[in-house]
Design an enzyme around this catalytic site. Sequence first.
Site, PDB file in Angstrom:
ATOM      1  N   LYS A  17       0.843  -1.202   0.000  1.00 20.38           N
ATOM      2  CA  LYS A  17       0.000   0.000   0.000  1.00 20.38           C
ATOM      3  C   LYS A  17       0.877   1.250   0.000  1.00 20.38           C
ATOM      4  O   LYS A  17       0.658   2.186  -0.752  1.00 20.38           O
ATOM      5  CB  LYS A  17      -0.935  -0.005   1.228  1.00 20.38           C
ATOM      6  CG  LYS A  17      -2.060  -1.022   1.105  1.00 20.38           C
ATOM      7  CD  LYS A  17      -2.796  -1.296   2.412  1.00 20.38           C
ATOM      8  CE  LYS A  17      -3.825  -2.416   2.186  1.00 20.38           C
ATOM      9  NZ  LYS A  17      -4.512  -2.843   3.392  1.00 20.38           N
ATOM     10  N   GLN A  40      -5.084  -1.836   9.569  1.00 22.42           N
ATOM     11  CA  GLN A  40      -5.002  -3.140   8.914  1.00 22.42           C
ATOM     12  C   GLN A  40      -5.623  -4.223   9.806  1.00 22.42           C
ATOM     13  O   GLN A  40      -5.323  -4.307  10.995  1.00 22.42           O
ATOM     14  CB  GLN A  40      -3.525  -3.460   8.608  1.00 22.42           C
ATOM     15  CG  GLN A  40      -3.313  -4.726   7.808  1.00 22.42           C
ATOM     16  CD  GLN A  40      -3.842  -4.658   6.374  1.00 22.42           C
ATOM     17  OE1 GLN A  40      -3.954  -3.580   5.786  1.00 22.42           O
ATOM     18  NE2 GLN A  40      -4.200  -5.798   5.819  1.00 22.42           N
ATOM     19  N   ASP A  62     -11.449   2.734   4.137  1.00 18.63           N
ATOM     20  CA  ASP A  62     -11.995   1.395   3.884  1.00 18.63           C
ATOM     21  C   ASP A  62     -13.522   1.410   3.726  1.00 18.63           C
ATOM     22  O   ASP A  62     -14.096   0.419   3.279  1.00 18.63           O
ATOM     23  CB  ASP A  62     -11.702   0.479   5.091  1.00 18.63           C
ATOM     24  CG  ASP A  62     -10.362  -0.225   5.014  1.00 18.63           C
ATOM     25  OD1 ASP A  62     -10.008  -0.726   3.931  1.00 18.63           O
ATOM     26  OD2 ASP A  62      -9.671  -0.289   6.051  1.00 18.63           O
TER      27      ASP A  62
HETATM   28  N1  GUN Z   1      -7.254  -6.937   5.797  1.00 20.60           N
HETATM   29  C1  GUN Z   1      -7.547  -7.631   4.675  1.00 20.60           C
HETATM   30  N2  GUN Z   1      -8.192  -6.852   3.781  1.00 20.60           N
HETATM   31  C2  GUN Z   1      -8.312  -5.629   4.361  1.00 20.60           C
HETATM   32  C3  GUN Z   1      -8.897  -4.388   3.932  1.00 20.60           C
HETATM   33  O1  GUN Z   1      -9.457  -4.258   2.830  1.00 20.60           O
HETATM   34  N3  GUN Z   1      -8.818  -3.369   4.821  1.00 20.60           N
HETATM   35  C4  GUN Z   1      -8.234  -3.499   6.038  1.00 20.60           C
HETATM   36  N4  GUN Z   1      -8.221  -2.447   6.838  1.00 20.60           N
HETATM   37  N5  GUN Z   1      -7.689  -4.631   6.466  1.00 20.60           N
HETATM   38  C5  GUN Z   1      -7.732  -5.682   5.634  1.00 20.60           C
END
Ligand code: GUN
Length: 279
Positions: free
Chosen positions: A49, A93, A116
């Site tokens: 990311k 995360q 998100d």
């Molecule tokens: N863990 C796995 N996929 C995601 C996501 O799309 N967002 C977040 N915050 N954690 C994740």
Amino acid sequence: MAVILDGKKLREKLLTELKTKVDKFTIKPTLVVILVGENPASKIYVNNKKKTAEKLGINSEIINYPADISEKELLEKIGELNQDKTVTAILVQLPLPKHISKENIINAISPSKDVDGFTPYNFGKLFSGEHPNVYPCTPKGILLLLKEYNIDLEGKHAVIIGRSNIVGRPLSQMLLNENATVTVCHSHTKNLEQITKTADILISAVGKNIIKGEMLKSGCVVVDVGIFKDADGKTRGDVDFESTSKIASYISPVPGGVGPMTITSLMLNTVELFEKNLL
Ligand code: GUN
């Protein structure tokens, strides 16, 4: 043979367009990613990311906490980031360690920085058929991929396997918005194969290799959200590619299908929140 839904190719196209837009900004968006603990998969995702954001000229910072950080300390940090006008997007995360309430943490993020789309405000908007500030990244990426290949959803039977808040639940709403007929299956579903056989579009987000070609209707579109390492350390998805690619009309590979689209959506969401200027 099925056509490959190529997430890498679409990522290149969308991120090139996005970079042109970001290049014109005099002030850049800032994405802060909070990572708790040492989950190896999470570390890889979070670093990807950051790398992708940097390539686009988006500021990004990873805040890495030890697994034993208290919920209170994490909530305080989120409160601080909410107040910080230079921070335009916050991502915590998942998964989080067991002693921390995921709900409490997500609820603490300001909906205007919730990149998100997971906060109750944004989730509630989505489930009310209204527009959230942004749509959750993985479902958004799946819809972008289907649109790129002109796959019509109207009136189609979309079968989702998995009811997580990250994929299955929000995706069900987004497919309803596209006028699909949606069935959500999960670990308690009986006669899964009877249902998958009726799918025009099958989306599997389970994390186990469960989908074989014989479970599907000829010509169906298959989207594989699962990603994990098998006993030999090989990256696999939920779908047996070999048997399924002979039956399906389209199939997303693992890796190179949904994964790149999730990061692309995160970058799009970061810029959307910034442009909405909700702060
Ligand atoms: N863990 C796995 N996929 C995601 C996501 O799309 N967002 C977040 N915050 N954690 C994740």
